[in-house]
Motif scaffolding. Structure first.
Motif, PDB file in Angstrom:
ATOM      1  N   VAL A   1      -1.341  14.410   4.539  1.00 15.26           N
ATOM      2  CA  VAL A   1      -2.550  15.213   4.706  1.00 15.26           C
ATOM      3  C   VAL A   1      -3.111  14.951   6.097  1.00 15.26           C
ATOM      4  CG1 VAL A   1      -4.831  15.773   3.804  1.00 15.26           C
ATOM      5  CG2 VAL A   1      -3.047  14.979   2.233  1.00 15.26           C
ATOM      6  N   ASP A   2      -3.369  16.030   6.825  1.00 14.98           N
ATOM      7  CA  ASP A   2      -4.037  15.908   8.116  1.00 14.98           C
ATOM      8  C   ASP A   2      -5.543  15.874   7.870  1.00 14.98           C
ATOM      9  OD1 ASP A   2      -1.727  15.834   9.608  1.00 14.98           O
ATOM     10  OD2 ASP A   2      -1.665  17.999   9.934  1.00 14.98           O
ATOM     11  N   LEU A   3      -6.159  14.731   8.175  1.00 17.00           N
ATOM     12  CA  LEU A   3      -7.565  14.500   7.846  1.00 17.00           C
ATOM     13  C   LEU A   3      -8.444  14.540   9.093  1.00 17.00           C
ATOM     14  CD1 LEU A   3      -7.210  11.468   5.402  1.00 17.00           C
ATOM     15  CD2 LEU A   3      -7.719  13.834   4.777  1.00 17.00           C
ATOM     16  N   PRO A   4      -9.681  14.995   8.929  1.00 18.07           N
ATOM     17  CA  PRO A   4     -10.655  14.833  10.006  1.00 18.07           C
ATOM     18  C   PRO A   4     -11.192  13.404   9.987  1.00 18.07           C
ATOM     19  CG  PRO A   4     -11.670  15.923   8.140  1.00 18.07           C
ATOM     20  CD  PRO A   4     -10.212  15.748   7.790  1.00 18.07           C
TER      21      PRO A   4
ATOM     22  N   MET B   1      -6.430  12.122  11.980  1.00 15.33           N
ATOM     23  CA  MET B   1      -5.080  11.576  11.896  1.00 15.33           C
ATOM     24  C   MET B   1      -4.427  11.994  10.587  1.00 15.33           C
ATOM     25  SD  MET B   1      -5.676   7.515  11.129  1.00 15.33           S
ATOM     26  CE  MET B   1      -6.639   7.308  12.622  1.00 15.33           C
ATOM     27  N   ARG B   2      -3.178  11.645  10.463  1.00 13.24           N
ATOM     28  CA  ARG B   2      -2.385  12.019   9.289  1.00 13.24           C
ATOM     29  C   ARG B   2      -2.302  10.858   8.309  1.00 13.24           C
ATOM     30  NH1 ARG B   2       3.012  15.337  10.210  1.00 13.24           N
ATOM     31  NH2 ARG B   2       1.321  16.834  10.638  1.00 13.24           N
ATOM     32  N   MET B   3      -2.620  11.147   7.043  1.00 10.72           N
ATOM     33  CA  MET B   3      -2.457  10.186   5.954  1.00 10.72           C
ATOM     34  C   MET B   3      -1.126  10.484   5.266  1.00 10.72           C
ATOM     35  SD  MET B   3      -4.812   9.663   2.519  1.00 10.72           S
ATOM     36  CE  MET B   3      -4.068  11.034   1.609  1.00 10.72           C
ATOM     37  N   ILE B   4      -0.239   9.517   5.217  1.00 13.75           N
ATOM     38  CA  ILE B   4       1.100   9.691   4.654  1.00 13.75           C
ATOM     39  C   ILE B   4       1.167   8.948   3.324  1.00 13.75           C
ATOM     40  CG2 ILE B   4       3.568   9.394   5.039  1.00 13.75           C
ATOM     41  CD1 ILE B   4       2.869   9.177   8.063  1.00 13.75           C
ATOM     42  N   VAL B   5       1.578   9.659   2.283  1.00 12.33           N
ATOM     43  CA  VAL B   5       1.652   9.094   0.935  1.00 12.33           C
ATOM     44  C   VAL B   5       3.107   8.807   0.597  1.00 12.33           C
ATOM     45  CG1 VAL B   5       1.007   9.413  -1.491  1.00 12.33           C
ATOM     46  CG2 VAL B   5      -0.366  10.471   0.321  1.00 12.33           C
ATOM     47  N   ASN B   6       3.339   7.724  -0.101  1.00 14.00           N
ATOM     48  CA  ASN B   6       4.685   7.343  -0.519  1.00 14.00           C
ATOM     49  C   ASN B   6       5.118   8.215  -1.708  1.00 14.00           C
ATOM     50  OD1 ASN B   6       7.039   5.856  -0.392  1.00 14.00           O
ATOM     51  ND2 ASN B   6       6.280   4.221  -1.716  1.00 14.00           N
ATOM     52  N   GLN B   7       5.335   9.489  -1.403  1.00 15.46           N
ATOM     53  CA  GLN B   7       5.583  10.503  -2.422  1.00 15.46           C
ATOM     54  C   GLN B   7       6.359  11.643  -1.775  1.00 15.46           C
ATOM     55  OE1 GLN B   7       4.581  11.239  -5.794  1.00 15.46           O
ATOM     56  NE2 GLN B   7       5.702  13.150  -5.494  1.00 15.46           N
TER      57      GLN B   7
ATOM     58  N   PRO C   1       0.824  -1.217   0.000  1.00 18.40           N
ATOM     59  CA  PRO C   1       0.000   0.000   0.000  1.00 18.40           C
ATOM     60  C   PRO C   1       0.854   1.261   0.000  1.00 18.40           C
ATOM     61  CG  PRO C   1      -0.935  -1.611   1.495  1.00 18.40           C
ATOM     62  CD  PRO C   1       0.375  -2.173   1.031  1.00 18.40           C
ATOM     63  N   GLN C   2       0.456   2.215  -0.809  1.00 21.66           N
ATOM     64  CA  GLN C   2       1.213   3.457  -0.974  1.00 21.66           C
ATOM     65  C   GLN C   2       0.748   4.554  -0.018  1.00 21.66           C
ATOM     66  OE1 GLN C   2       3.963   3.697  -3.533  1.00 21.66           O
ATOM     67  NE2 GLN C   2       3.597   1.583  -2.853  1.00 21.66           N
ATOM     68  N   VAL C   3      -0.102   4.204   0.903  1.00 22.24           N
ATOM     69  CA  VAL C   3      -0.593   5.145   1.912  1.00 22.24           C
ATOM     70  C   VAL C   3      -0.474   4.501   3.285  1.00 22.24           C
ATOM     71  CG1 VAL C   3      -2.633   6.336   2.817  1.00 22.24           C
ATOM     72  CG2 VAL C   3      -2.158   6.384   0.368  1.00 22.24           C
ATOM     73  N   ARG C   4       0.018   5.269   4.254  1.00 20.12           N
ATOM     74  CA  ARG C   4       0.077   4.829   5.640  1.00 20.12           C
ATOM     75  C   ARG C   4      -0.571   5.890   6.521  1.00 20.12           C
ATOM     76  NH1 ARG C   4       6.363   2.593   5.951  1.00 20.12           N
ATOM     77  NH2 ARG C   4       6.085   0.793   4.560  1.00 20.12           N
ATOM     78  N   PHE C   5      -0.865   5.516   7.755  1.00 21.05           N
ATOM     79  CA  PHE C   5      -1.528   6.422   8.671  1.00 21.05           C
ATOM     80  C   PHE C   5      -0.686   6.598   9.921  1.00 21.05           C
ATOM     81  CE2 PHE C   5      -4.749   4.481   6.024  1.00 21.05           C
ATOM     82  CZ  PHE C   5      -5.480   5.577   5.605  1.00 21.05           C
TER      83      PHE C   5
END
Length: 222
Positions: free
Chosen positions: A175-178, A147-153, A116-120
């Motif tokens: 991205v800091d997400l609600p 929480m924060r969504m972290i992209v492999n970018q 997965p290219q996204v982590r939290f």
């Protein structure tokens, strides 16, 4: 470069007109008019020999004809010398940067492999769907709390998100997400693009108008 070429052409044209006005230097005026053609021939010969030497040095493998990977991810290698030309067709990448003298910061904590290219940043985040194009990333996520969504970018301040706030997490795009169920669209939109496009749109008529003005002024007596 285009504007510089236009200015050079105007300079040659004005120089030839000035020599014509002297009435004693017509031979020089003809030589000045022939100068652009001599430059074109010289550049053509130079480009031919430079590219011939470059092409002769290419002895690497051909571009891969394998089916592209259904998902983009980073390979666990930085040996891009014989591989980089095939990476776009393979839908793969490497963490290293081979784009030359760019001022991009490469995050040291990007991850490799078909994962997965996204982590939290905390438990309770779930990636439901992810896809990407050259300038856009789409992620459908479900987060039980902010929480924060972290992209492999790699991070760049010109990324814009449809949800939340774009931040840098160890030089990675994040991205800091609600809390909630979010379809997140991350789009790379350089802030300077409208300015650059506007300069291009205005520059062409301005350059053409300047050329006509100089030509008309040259023809005006006195």
């Amino acid at each position: 470069t285009l504007y510089l070429a236009l200015c050079a052409a105007l300079a040659l044209d004005l120089g030839a007109a000035w020599l014509d006005s002297l009435h004693t230097k017509r031979t020089l005026a003809r030589l000045l008019r022939a100068l652009p053609w001599l430059v074109v021939v010289a550049l053509g010969v130079d480009l031919f020999y430079v590219n011939l030497r470059t092409i002769d040095r290419w002895d690497g493998p051909p571009i891969s004809d394998k089916a592209p990977s259904p998902r983009f991810y980073f390979l666990a290698t930085n040996a891009w010398g014989d591989l980089y030309a095939s990476l776009p067709a393979m839908n793969l990448g490497i963490r290293g940067c081979y784009s030359g003298a760019m001022n991009w910061v490469i995050s040291p904590v990007l991850w490799n492999g078909d994962v997965p290219q996204v982590r939290f940043s905390a438990r309770g985040g779930q990636l439901l769907e992810f896809s990407r194009t050259i300038n856009t990333l789409h992620a459908h996520v479900l987060v039980k709390e902010p929480m924060r969504m972290i992209v492999n970018q790699n991070f760049d301040p010109d990324f814009q998100s449809s949800v939340g706030r774009v931040v840098a997490d160890r030089d990675r795009l994040a991205v800091d997400l609600p809390a909630g169920d979010h379809p997140v669209v991350l789009r790379y939109a350089p802030r300077t693009l409208p300015f650059s496009l506007g300069c291009t749109v205005l520059g062409w008529p301005a350059a053409i108008g300047c050329a006509f003005w100089l030509r008309r002024r040259r023809k005006t007596p006195g």
